[in-house]
Design a protein around this motif. Structure first.
Motif, mmCIF file in Angstrom:
data_model
loop_
_atom_site.group_PDB
_atom_site.id
_atom_site.type_symbol
_atom_site.label_atom_id
_atom_site.label_comp_id
_atom_site.label_asym_id
_atom_site.label_seq_id
_atom_site.Cartn_x
_atom_site.Cartn_y
_atom_site.Cartn_z
ATOM 1 N N LEU A 81 48.149 31.242 46.966
ATOM 2 C CA LEU A 81 46.954 30.906 47.730
ATOM 3 C C LEU A 81 45.972 32.071 47.796
ATOM 4 C CD1 LEU A 81 48.560 28.826 50.609
ATOM 5 C CD2 LEU A 81 47.313 27.990 48.608
ATOM 6 N N VAL A 82 46.480 33.305 47.889
ATOM 7 C CA VAL A 82 45.594 34.466 47.925
ATOM 8 C C VAL A 82 44.861 34.623 46.601
ATOM 9 C CG1 VAL A 82 45.549 36.991 48.088
ATOM 10 C CG2 VAL A 82 46.883 35.677 49.714
ATOM 11 N N VAL A 83 45.563 34.464 45.478
ATOM 12 C CA VAL A 83 44.920 34.601 44.169
ATOM 13 C C VAL A 83 43.913 33.478 43.935
ATOM 14 C CG1 VAL A 83 45.335 34.541 41.678
ATOM 15 C CG2 VAL A 83 46.778 35.945 43.141
ATOM 16 N N VAL A 84 44.281 32.248 44.254
ATOM 17 C CA VAL A 84 43.338 31.127 44.104
ATOM 18 C C VAL A 84 42.135 31.324 45.035
ATOM 19 C CG1 VAL A 84 43.034 28.650 44.444
ATOM 20 C CG2 VAL A 84 45.051 29.502 43.256
ATOM 21 N N ALA A 102 30.747 40.738 43.353
ATOM 22 C CA ALA A 102 31.760 39.685 43.253
ATOM 23 C C ALA A 102 33.042 40.165 42.575
ATOM 24 C CB ALA A 102 31.192 38.478 42.502
ATOM 25 N N LEU A 103 32.930 40.986 41.542
ATOM 26 C CA LEU A 103 34.127 41.425 40.817
ATOM 27 C C LEU A 103 35.031 42.328 41.649
ATOM 28 C CD1 LEU A 103 35.664 41.121 38.201
ATOM 29 C CD2 LEU A 103 34.335 43.009 37.263
ATOM 30 N N PRO A 104 34.491 43.348 42.334
ATOM 31 C CA PRO A 104 35.390 44.131 43.201
ATOM 32 C C PRO A 104 36.022 43.293 44.313
ATOM 33 C CG PRO A 104 33.344 45.305 42.849
ATOM 34 C CD PRO A 104 33.168 43.950 42.252
ATOM 35 N N VAL A 109 40.816 41.341 46.760
ATOM 36 C CA VAL A 109 41.481 40.219 47.445
ATOM 37 C C VAL A 109 42.700 39.758 46.657
ATOM 38 C CG1 VAL A 109 41.200 37.857 48.250
ATOM 39 C CG2 VAL A 109 39.399 39.507 48.659
ATOM 40 N N ALA A 110 42.585 39.704 45.321
ATOM 41 C CA ALA A 110 43.743 39.298 44.505
ATOM 42 C C ALA A 110 44.871 40.321 44.619
ATOM 43 C CB ALA A 110 43.329 39.118 43.052
ATOM 44 N N ALA A 111 44.521 41.595 44.733
ATOM 45 C CA ALA A 111 45.548 42.632 44.869
ATOM 46 C C ALA A 111 46.308 42.504 46.185
ATOM 47 C CB ALA A 111 44.918 44.018 44.763
ATOM 48 N N LEU A 112 45.684 41.910 47.188
ATOM 49 C CA LEU A 112 46.363 41.708 48.477
ATOM 50 C C LEU A 112 47.574 40.780 48.351
ATOM 51 C CD1 LEU A 112 43.268 41.328 50.825
ATOM 52 C CD2 LEU A 112 44.928 43.198 50.837
ATOM 53 N N ALA A 113 47.652 40.020 47.265
ATOM 54 C CA ALA A 113 48.774 39.109 47.070
ATOM 55 C C ALA A 113 50.072 39.851 46.756
ATOM 56 C CB ALA A 113 48.464 38.119 45.948
ATOM 57 N N SER A 114 49.965 41.074 46.311
ATOM 58 C CA SER A 114 51.141 41.841 45.906
ATOM 59 C C SER A 114 51.861 42.449 47.091
ATOM 60 C CB SER A 114 50.723 42.948 44.939
ATOM 61 O OG SER A 114 51.808 43.806 44.654
ATOM 62 N N TRP A 119 45.546 50.447 48.861
ATOM 63 C CA TRP A 119 44.085 50.439 48.833
ATOM 64 C C TRP A 119 43.540 51.313 47.720
ATOM 65 C CZ3 TRP A 119 40.820 47.167 50.748
ATOM 66 C CH2 TRP A 119 41.188 46.390 51.850
ATOM 67 N N LYS A 120 44.123 52.480 47.529
ATOM 68 C CA LYS A 120 43.642 53.410 46.510
ATOM 69 C C LYS A 120 43.692 52.768 45.128
ATOM 70 C CE LYS A 120 44.656 57.929 44.522
ATOM 71 N NZ LYS A 120 45.619 59.026 44.471
ATOM 72 N N ASP A 121 44.810 52.141 44.793
ATOM 73 C CA ASP A 121 44.959 51.499 43.486
ATOM 74 C C ASP A 121 43.966 50.353 43.314
ATOM 75 O OD1 ASP A 121 47.052 53.232 43.045
ATOM 76 O OD2 ASP A 121 48.602 51.767 43.583
ATOM 77 N N ALA A 122 43.794 49.552 44.361
ATOM 78 C CA ALA A 122 42.868 48.417 44.287
ATOM 79 C C ALA A 122 41.430 48.888 44.114
ATOM 80 C CB ALA A 122 43.000 47.549 45.535
ATOM 81 N N LEU A 123 41.050 49.940 44.825
ATOM 82 C CA LEU A 123 39.691 50.462 44.710
ATOM 83 C C LEU A 123 39.430 51.081 43.344
ATOM 84 C CD1 LEU A 123 39.235 51.991 48.271
ATOM 85 C CD2 LEU A 123 38.187 49.915 47.343
ATOM 86 N N ILE A 124 40.393 51.838 42.825
ATOM 87 C CA ILE A 124 40.241 52.421 41.487
ATOM 88 C C ILE A 124 40.128 51.316 40.437
ATOM 89 C CG2 ILE A 124 41.433 53.755 39.691
ATOM 90 C CD1 ILE A 124 42.527 55.542 41.956
#
Length: 134
Positions: A81-84, A102-104, A109-114, A119-124
């Motif tokens: 549901l988070v990825v969709v 839109a891309l970031p 948000v998709a990274a939150l599914a993991s 945060w550092k990895d998602a932002l990079i």
């Protein structure tokens, strides 16, 4: 007949269903010929290839004893549901705010599914992929 690897069984079955659906959907387009393929030629071939791959995986699941023959666990609804939801958010933001916003949002948000979200990895990742896309 006994299923010797439930993971492979369900994966193979899913490959067969998705491949057959794509092959069937591709029959609505013209095929053309091998020398000049039409718009239905490539998706039909990929659908058939995916179905054949699924059949091989399914056959292996029914005949070869696997070490990881454990039952398939519960379905992971939250990550799905988070990825969709992130894809829907991307589709809503893209025409209004553009790709740079839109891309970031999609990536974070998709990274939150993991379960291993940082945060550092998602932002990079969002910065690098946004720069590459623009």
């Amino acid at each position: 007949m006994k299923i010797k690897s439930q993971r492979d069984f369900w994966s193979g079955l899913l490959f067969i269903v998705v491949g057959a659906a794509f092959a069937w959907g591709a029959t609505e387009y013209s095929f053309g010929s091998s020398a000049k393929p039409g718009p239905g030629y490539f998706p039909f071939g990929l659908g058939v290839l995916l179905s054949v791959l699924g059949a091989l995986v399914l056959f292996g699941a029914l005949t070869i004893e696997a070490r990881d023959g454990d039952p398939v666990g519960p379905f992971a609804w939250r990550p799905l549901l988070v990825v969709v939801g992130s894809i829907v958010l991307f589709g809503a933001l893209l025409p209004r705010l553009g790709l740079v916003v839109a891309l970031p949002a999609l990536i974070i948000v998709a990274a939150l599914a993991s379960d291993e979200f940082h945060w550092k990895d998602a932002l990079i990742s969002s910065v690098v992929l946004t720069l590459a896309a623009t």
